[in-house]
Design a protein around this motif. Structure first.
Motif, PDB file in Angstrom:
ATOM      1  N   LEU A   1       0.806  -1.224   0.000  1.00 45.43           N
ATOM      2  CA  LEU A   1       0.000   0.000   0.000  1.00 45.43           C
ATOM      3  C   LEU A   1       0.838   1.273   0.000  1.00 45.43           C
ATOM      4  CD1 LEU A   1      -2.814  -1.086   2.495  1.00 45.43           C
ATOM      5  CD2 LEU A   1      -2.777  -1.275   0.004  1.00 45.43           C
ATOM      6  N   GLY A   2       2.145   1.117   0.088  1.00 43.45           N
ATOM      7  CA  GLY A   2       3.030   2.269   0.031  1.00 43.45           C
ATOM      8  C   GLY A   2       3.006   3.160   1.258  1.00 43.45           C
ATOM      9  N   ALA A   3       2.567   2.637   2.367  1.00 45.06           N
ATOM     10  CA  ALA A   3       2.525   3.432   3.599  1.00 45.06           C
ATOM     11  C   ALA A   3       3.933   3.673   4.106  1.00 45.06           C
ATOM     12  CB  ALA A   3       1.707   2.713   4.667  1.00 45.06           C
ATOM     13  N   GLY A   4       4.192   4.877   4.535  1.00 42.74           N
ATOM     14  CA  GLY A   4       5.477   5.224   5.132  1.00 42.74           C
ATOM     15  C   GLY A   4       5.533   4.763   6.586  1.00 42.74           C
ATOM     16  N   GLN A   5       6.708   4.891   7.182  1.00 41.55           N
ATOM     17  CA  GLN A   5       6.891   4.411   8.548  1.00 41.55           C
ATOM     18  C   GLN A   5       5.931   5.082   9.528  1.00 41.55           C
ATOM     19  OE1 GLN A   5       8.958   1.787   9.282  1.00 41.55           O
ATOM     20  NE2 GLN A   5       7.830   1.838  11.198  1.00 41.55           N
ATOM     21  N   GLU A   6       5.756   6.383   9.437  1.00 43.06           N
ATOM     22  CA  GLU A   6       4.846   7.057  10.369  1.00 43.06           C
ATOM     23  C   GLU A   6       3.399   6.632  10.151  1.00 43.06           C
ATOM     24  OE1 GLU A   6       3.394   8.627  13.510  1.00 43.06           O
ATOM     25  OE2 GLU A   6       5.551   8.452  13.181  1.00 43.06           O
ATOM     26  N   GLN A   7       3.014   6.390   8.920  1.00 40.31           N
ATOM     27  CA  GLN A   7       1.665   5.900   8.643  1.00 40.31           C
ATOM     28  C   GLN A   7       1.461   4.507   9.242  1.00 40.31           C
ATOM     29  OE1 GLN A   7       2.102   6.478   4.395  1.00 40.31           O
ATOM     30  NE2 GLN A   7       0.277   7.776   4.398  1.00 40.31           N
TER      31      GLN A   7
END
Length: 102
Positions: free
Chosen positions: A9-15
């Motif tokens: 889903l391409g979520a970044g670390q903070e997400q």
């Protein structure tokens, strides 16, 4: 799940961290309500000796801290965790004491 969030889903670390904190917070809030309102809750989740429930609770809290979850709203859970931590078996099972810990 966290791997899936990032890779698929391409979520970044903070997400990913926010997702984790959200769901852990919901689960711990429900558990806190259940334990605080249950007459069977005593020194541990279900009585005066540890049960499998306590063995499952402790690692969940360890991981919650890894993701900076605010645990201040869970006094019953915190008290149970503290009693578990005072027992030699729980202390010896801490992840950082395991032979394969990095």
């Amino acid at each position: 799940m966290l791997h899936y969030l990032g890779k698929e889903l391409g979520a970044g670390q903070e997400q990913k961290n926010a997702w984790y904190r959200h769901w852990v917070g919901l689960g711990l809030a429900a558990l806190e309500r259940q334990l605080a309102g249950n007459p069977a809750t005593s020194l541990f989740c279900h009585g005066d000796t540890p049960t499998m429930a306590d063995c499952c609770l402790v690692p969940q809290l360890y991981n919650a801290r890894r993701f900076d979850c605010d645990l201040s709203a869970y006094p019953t859970i915190a008290a149970i965790e503290a009693r578990c931590a005072a027992l030699p078996a729980f202390d010896a099972a801490r992840p950082e004491l395991q032979p394969d810990a990095d």
